[in-house]
Write a protein that holds these residues in place. Structure first.
Motif, PDB file in Angstrom:
ATOM      1  N   ALA A  62       0.840  -1.202   0.000  1.00 45.45           N
ATOM      2  CA  ALA A  62       0.000   0.000   0.000  1.00 45.45           C
ATOM      3  C   ALA A  62       0.872   1.248   0.000  1.00 45.45           C
ATOM      4  CB  ALA A  62      -0.928  -0.003   1.216  1.00 45.45           C
ATOM      5  N   GLN A  63       1.884   1.259   0.849  1.00 44.39           N
ATOM      6  CA  GLN A  63       2.772   2.416   0.889  1.00 44.39           C
ATOM      7  C   GLN A  63       3.519   2.581  -0.432  1.00 44.39           C
ATOM      8  OE1 GLN A  63       6.473   2.518   2.846  1.00 44.39           O
ATOM      9  NE2 GLN A  63       6.625   4.624   2.145  1.00 44.39           N
ATOM     10  N   ARG A  64       3.923   1.492  -1.036  1.00 44.53           N
ATOM     11  CA  ARG A  64       4.622   1.538  -2.327  1.00 44.53           C
ATOM     12  C   ARG A  64       3.737   2.193  -3.386  1.00 44.53           C
ATOM     13  NH1 ARG A  64       6.158   2.213  -6.703  1.00 44.53           N
ATOM     14  NH2 ARG A  64       7.469   0.912  -8.026  1.00 44.53           N
ATOM     15  N   ILE A  65       2.473   1.824  -3.416  1.00 41.97           N
ATOM     16  CA  ILE A  65       1.549   2.409  -4.396  1.00 41.97           C
ATOM     17  C   ILE A  65       1.312   3.889  -4.089  1.00 41.97           C
ATOM     18  CG2 ILE A  65      -0.817   2.401  -5.251  1.00 41.97           C
ATOM     19  CD1 ILE A  65      -0.804  -0.672  -4.801  1.00 41.97           C
ATOM     20  N   ILE A  66       1.072   4.200  -2.839  1.00 41.15           N
ATOM     21  CA  ILE A  66       0.742   5.574  -2.446  1.00 41.15           C
ATOM     22  C   ILE A  66       1.922   6.514  -2.686  1.00 41.15           C
ATOM     23  CG2 ILE A  66       0.165   7.059  -0.480  1.00 41.15           C
ATOM     24  CD1 ILE A  66      -1.408   4.542   0.626  1.00 41.15           C
ATOM     25  N   GLY A  68       5.018   5.617  -4.211  1.00 39.31           N
ATOM     26  CA  GLY A  68       5.843   5.340  -5.371  1.00 39.31           C
ATOM     27  C   GLY A  68       7.151   4.647  -5.041  1.00 39.31           C
ATOM     28  N   TYR A  69       7.462   4.522  -3.771  1.00 38.81           N
ATOM     29  CA  TYR A  69       8.676   3.829  -3.330  1.00 38.81           C
ATOM     30  C   TYR A  69       8.527   3.445  -1.866  1.00 38.81           C
ATOM     31  CZ  TYR A  69      10.108   7.897  -0.650  1.00 38.81           C
ATOM     32  OH  TYR A  69      10.138   8.922   0.271  1.00 38.81           O
ATOM     33  N   VAL A  70       9.433   2.594  -1.393  1.00 38.43           N
ATOM     34  CA  VAL A  70       9.465   2.192   0.016  1.00 38.43           C
ATOM     35  C   VAL A  70      10.920   2.175   0.455  1.00 38.43           C
ATOM     36  CG1 VAL A  70       9.035   0.314   1.661  1.00 38.43           C
ATOM     37  CG2 VAL A  70       7.417   0.730  -0.186  1.00 38.43           C
ATOM     38  N   GLU A 156       3.244 -12.429   2.229  1.00 40.35           N
ATOM     39  CA  GLU A 156       4.024 -12.803   1.048  1.00 40.35           C
ATOM     40  C   GLU A 156       4.539 -11.569   0.347  1.00 40.35           C
ATOM     41  OE1 GLU A 156       2.382 -15.679  -1.651  1.00 40.35           O
ATOM     42  OE2 GLU A 156       1.190 -16.562  -0.044  1.00 40.35           O
ATOM     43  N   ASP A 157       5.816 -11.621  -0.016  1.00 34.36           N
ATOM     44  CA  ASP A 157       6.422 -10.521  -0.757  1.00 34.36           C
ATOM     45  C   ASP A 157       5.759 -10.420  -2.126  1.00 34.36           C
ATOM     46  OD1 ASP A 157       8.071  -8.428  -1.392  1.00 34.36           O
ATOM     47  OD2 ASP A 157       9.944  -9.557  -1.194  1.00 34.36           O
ATOM     48  N   TRP A 158       5.923  -9.309  -2.778  1.00 38.29           N
ATOM     49  CA  TRP A 158       5.276  -9.025  -4.051  1.00 38.29           C
ATOM     50  C   TRP A 158       6.275  -8.376  -4.994  1.00 38.29           C
ATOM     51  CZ3 TRP A 158       6.242  -3.939  -4.115  1.00 38.29           C
ATOM     52  CH2 TRP A 158       6.303  -3.270  -2.890  1.00 38.29           C
ATOM     53  N   THR A 159       5.898  -8.329  -6.250  1.00 42.50           N
ATOM     54  CA  THR A 159       6.668  -7.579  -7.237  1.00 42.50           C
ATOM     55  C   THR A 159       5.796  -6.415  -7.715  1.00 42.50           C
ATOM     56  OG1 THR A 159       5.867  -8.933  -9.055  1.00 42.50           O
ATOM     57  CG2 THR A 159       7.932  -9.623  -7.994  1.00 42.50           C
ATOM     58  N   ASP A 160       6.415  -5.405  -8.273  1.00 45.12           N
ATOM     59  CA  ASP A 160       5.675  -4.220  -8.720  1.00 45.12           C
ATOM     60  C   ASP A 160       4.542  -4.565  -9.688  1.00 45.12           C
ATOM     61  OD1 ASP A 160       7.155  -2.559  -7.130  1.00 45.12           O
ATOM     62  OD2 ASP A 160       8.359  -1.714  -8.750  1.00 45.12           O
TER      63      ASP A 160
END
Length: 177
Positions: A62-66, A68-70, A156-160
């Motif tokens: 969610a943070q990555r989407i909001i 753009g990076y983490v 579970e980890d995810w990819t972009d």
């Protein structure tokens, strides 16, 4: 202090602040400094339990989407922001991170100051100016509540390329840009 009291302090401060994090931070400190030092320590421990509970790949996504990076810091501060939104938002996001689409208006949500409210209140309440083993952060670390070292992200980890389907509401609002 129990979780009900913890969330009451968070939510009361959020209501009083009306979106101003500096006011929210000060309201939390003001509430905490009226308590016994042991209760302030318990607030810190409950805060850290929540930070660890929210350490989940779905929250990170969610943070990555909001944003753009983490990064390590931004992810920690985002989880602080999530706690600062109150129990319902926090719980809903843990069950389904896509619910944040109806909460988050702007990217770069963080509430780093939440990490320091118990220390500030403890200093005011006890008159101690120098950290020692009685301070909230030290006690919480001694209890193994360390959000920096050794905590393992759940889920579970995810990819972009998985993000649009994983959190479609957030992707529609923030990720398509």
């Amino acid at each position: 202090m129990d979780k009900t009291e913890f969330w009451q302090i968070i939510e009361s401060a959020k209501a009083a602040a009306q979106g101003d994090q500096e006011i929210q931070e000060q309201a939390i400190i003001n509430s905490l400094e009226k308590l016994e030092p042991e209760q302030i320590v318990e607030f810190e421990c409950l805060l850290r339990e929540c930070l660890l509970e929210a350490d989940h790949f779905n929250i990170m996504a969610a943070q990555r989407i909001i944003d753009g990076y983490v990064s390590d810091d931004t992810y920690l501060y985002f989880r602080c922001w999530l706690i600062g939104q109150g129990e319902a938002v926090f719980t809903n996001a843990l069950q389904n991170a896509d619910t944040l689409a109806s909460v988050v208006v702007d990217p770069y949500q963080d509430f780093e100051a939440l990490l320091y409210v118990a220390t500030a209140a403890f200093e005011k309440r006890t008159g101690k100016a120098e950290d020692d083993t009685t301070f909230p952060r030290a006690v919480a670390s001694e209890r193994g509540l360390d959000y920096d070292l050794g905590s393992e992200t759940k889920g579970e980890d995810w990819t972009d390329n998985q993000l649009p389907k994983m959190l479609p509401k957030l992707w529609k609002k923030f990720g398509a840009a």
